[in-house]
Design a protein around this motif. Structure first.
Motif, mmCIF file in Angstrom:
data_model
loop_
_atom_site.group_PDB
_atom_site.id
_atom_site.type_symbol
_atom_site.label_atom_id
_atom_site.label_comp_id
_atom_site.label_asym_id
_atom_site.label_seq_id
_atom_site.Cartn_x
_atom_site.Cartn_y
_atom_site.Cartn_z
ATOM 1 N N LEU A 31 0.822 -1.211 0.000
ATOM 2 C CA LEU A 31 0.000 0.000 0.000
ATOM 3 C C LEU A 31 0.855 1.259 0.000
ATOM 4 N N GLY A 32 2.052 1.187 0.591
ATOM 5 C CA GLY A 32 2.927 2.352 0.630
ATOM 6 C C GLY A 32 3.380 2.822 -0.734
ATOM 7 N N SER A 33 3.274 1.953 -1.746
ATOM 8 C CA SER A 33 3.674 2.338 -3.105
ATOM 9 C C SER A 33 2.576 3.047 -3.868
ATOM 10 N N MET A 34 1.339 2.982 -3.369
ATOM 11 C CA MET A 34 0.232 3.587 -4.108
ATOM 12 C C MET A 34 0.462 5.083 -4.381
ATOM 13 N N TYR A 53 -1.892 -0.419 -10.855
ATOM 14 C CA TYR A 53 -1.166 -1.035 -9.741
ATOM 15 C C TYR A 53 -2.108 -1.859 -8.871
ATOM 16 N N ALA A 54 -3.285 -1.313 -8.561
ATOM 17 C CA ALA A 54 -4.256 -2.050 -7.754
ATOM 18 C C ALA A 54 -4.645 -3.359 -8.436
ATOM 19 N N LEU A 55 -4.795 -3.321 -9.758
ATOM 20 C CA LEU A 55 -5.184 -4.520 -10.497
ATOM 21 C C LEU A 55 -4.128 -5.613 -10.368
ATOM 22 N N ALA A 56 -2.840 -5.220 -10.422
ATOM 23 C CA ALA A 56 -1.764 -6.201 -10.286
ATOM 24 C C ALA A 56 -1.767 -6.833 -8.895
ATOM 25 N N VAL A 57 -1.935 -6.012 -7.855
ATOM 26 C CA VAL A 57 -1.952 -6.548 -6.488
ATOM 27 C C VAL A 57 -3.177 -7.421 -6.267
ATOM 28 N N GLU A 92 3.557 -14.531 -8.557
ATOM 29 C CA GLU A 92 3.803 -13.387 -9.424
ATOM 30 C C GLU A 92 2.524 -13.031 -10.163
ATOM 31 N N ALA A 93 2.440 -11.773 -10.576
ATOM 32 C CA ALA A 93 1.254 -11.307 -11.295
ATOM 33 C C ALA A 93 1.626 -10.102 -12.135
ATOM 34 N N TYR A 94 0.902 -9.952 -13.250
ATOM 35 C CA TYR A 94 1.058 -8.775 -14.111
ATOM 36 C C TYR A 94 -0.325 -8.178 -14.340
ATOM 37 N N GLY A 95 -0.494 -6.944 -13.939
ATOM 38 C CA GLY A 95 -1.753 -6.242 -14.165
ATOM 39 C C GLY A 95 -1.549 -5.105 -15.142
ATOM 40 N N ARG A 96 -2.453 -4.979 -16.104
ATOM 41 C CA ARG A 96 -2.302 -3.943 -17.118
ATOM 42 C C ARG A 96 -3.658 -3.334 -17.447
ATOM 43 N N ILE A 97 -3.643 -2.068 -17.831
ATOM 44 C CA ILE A 97 -4.865 -1.391 -18.252
ATOM 45 C C ILE A 97 -4.550 -0.541 -19.483
ATOM 46 N N GLU A 98 -5.615 -0.080 -20.137
ATOM 47 C CA GLU A 98 -5.495 0.849 -21.263
ATOM 48 C C GLU A 98 -5.541 2.262 -20.689
ATOM 49 N N CYS A 99 -4.392 2.744 -20.233
ATOM 50 C CA CYS A 99 -4.345 4.108 -19.722
ATOM 51 C C CYS A 99 -4.347 5.068 -20.921
#
Length: 394
Positions: free
Chosen positions: A83-86, A104-108, A326-333
């Motif tokens: 959470l400190g990285s948010m 970032y939230a999606l990856a976590v 491990e996880a990779y979260g991505r969005i269309e920013c």
């Protein structure tokens, strides 16, 4: 109705420097000029340098130089809690704080197996698409300023940006560094009257775009300076990992909102605008058309948003320690694919934290788009990429 992108033929640009000759046909020797544009050049959208080699005014070589704003983002994130990285994600693309939070939230959430309540998903869609409106409006304004249209287009864009920032401030307490998303949902619920204010702004945004296009899209100077300039082929765009409006301006139908259907995007009806030529004009036009599609999404989301909780209770555990994996979260920013790659060793902070920033990836083919053009065109081509150096350097 929004105008479609022109499909008319445009003259190809040569990427080879033609040898200079005397009137009698004798080859003339010419010296190449090496110049450094930056690191404080006003056109570079941050602390960034381009080492350019010119033959006369024609670009024959260009090297982007990064790193002036490196802040050690990824290593810092490996030494603080998840959470400190948010709040640090806010400082990547500081125009798009809320979409940074979301990726970032999606990856976590993938790493920890958290579920997002339906109301929170709607709030994420609404804030994400408002961010797209804000970003694209300003990107067009900055492009026109780089072109020499000082003042008017950018000020119109900033006028609309202020309205959206007012919404963000009333929701999150901050105008730019919002720190709003949380793992499994959102930090706070919508305040009283927020939905009504948002509906009013979204309802008026189409009129603003109509006025913006009346001013810009048919402007002879804009078309002369942008059509056929900085062309990017679909093949090169795909091979170089280009994403977002730049990729779609080259005619590639790829939008993570349609491909991954992350969040609840599969519930909304919208189209993905595509370009035909991959030049600066297409990149301008794609952003305008995408704003019109964002308005459609916002109108649907604002109409259908349900009541209910805004966060998964499991995410509020005092000791948040995702299981090893491990996880990779991505969005269309707004600028393209923003992704976060995380490795957990079961501890309270990530073992590895890696950002996939669209601004950096999209900038890597800058030389390919500039070769053979005049040095004055370089500034416009760079502006059409739409970068933020906080995201490029991290």
């Amino acid at each position: 109705m929004a105008p479609e992108i022109s499909t008319g033929e445009r003259p190809p640009r040569s990427y080879e420097v033609v040898p200079k000759t005397a009137p009698d046909g004798t080859p003339l020797e010419s010296d190449l000029l090496e110049i450094a544009m930056g690191p404080q050049h006003p056109s570079t959208h941050g602390v960034f340098r381009m080492d350019v080699t010119l033959d006369g005014e024609t670009v024959v070589k260009l090297k982007p130089v990064f790193g002036y704003l490196h802040r050690n983002h990824e290593k810092i994130a490996e030494n603080v809690s998840y959470l400190g990285s948010m709040p640090y994600t806010d400082r990547l693309d500081y125009f798009c704080s809320l979409t940074n939070n979301w990726a970032y939230a999606l990856a976590v959430e993938k790493l920890a197996g958290l579920q997002v309540p339906e109301r929170a998903e709607y709030i994420r869609i609404i804030t994400g698409e408002l961010t797209r409106l804000l970003n694209h409006s300003c990107a067009v304004g900055f492009l026109l300023q780089d072109m020499g249209a000082l003042g008017t287009p950018l000020m119109y864009a900033f006028r609309e940006r202020e309205k959206i920032l007012d919404l963000f401030e009333s929701l999150t307490g901050a105008r730019m560094m919002c720190n709003y998303m949380r793992f499994g949902g959102c930090r706070v619920d919508l305040p009283a009257g927020w939905l009504e204010a948002t509906k009013e702004i979204v309802g008026d945004y189409g009129r603003f775009l109509d006025e913006f296009e009346t001013l810009l899209s048919g402007n002879e100077i804009l078309m002369a300076r942008t059509q056929g300039v900085g062309q990017l082929s679909a093949e090169l765009a795909v091979n170089a990992g280009i994403t977002g409006p730049m990729l779609r301006a080259s005619g590639v139908d790829y939008d993570l909102r349609k491909v991954d259907k992350y969040g609840i995007y599969d519930r909304f009806s919208f189209r993905v605008p595509l370009g035909d030529h991959g030049d600066v004009f297409d990149r301008y036009m794609i952003r305008v058309l995408e704003m019109r599609e964002s308005i459609k999404i916002l109108q649907q989301a604002l109409k259908d948003i349900p009541a209910g909780p805004i966060i998964d209770p499991k995410s509020k555990l005092r000791a948040f320690k995702p299981k090893a994996g491990e996880a990779y979260g991505r969005i269309e920013c707004p600028k393209g694919e923003l992704g976060f790659y995380l490795i957990s060793d079961g501890g309270p902070n990530p073992y590895r934290y890696r950002v996939r920033p669209p601004s950096l990836i999209n900038l890597t083919i800058l030389e390919d788009m500039c070769l053979g053009h005049n040095v004055a065109d370089v500034v416009i081509i760079l502006g059409s990429v739409d970068i933020v150096l906080g995201e490029v350097d991290r």
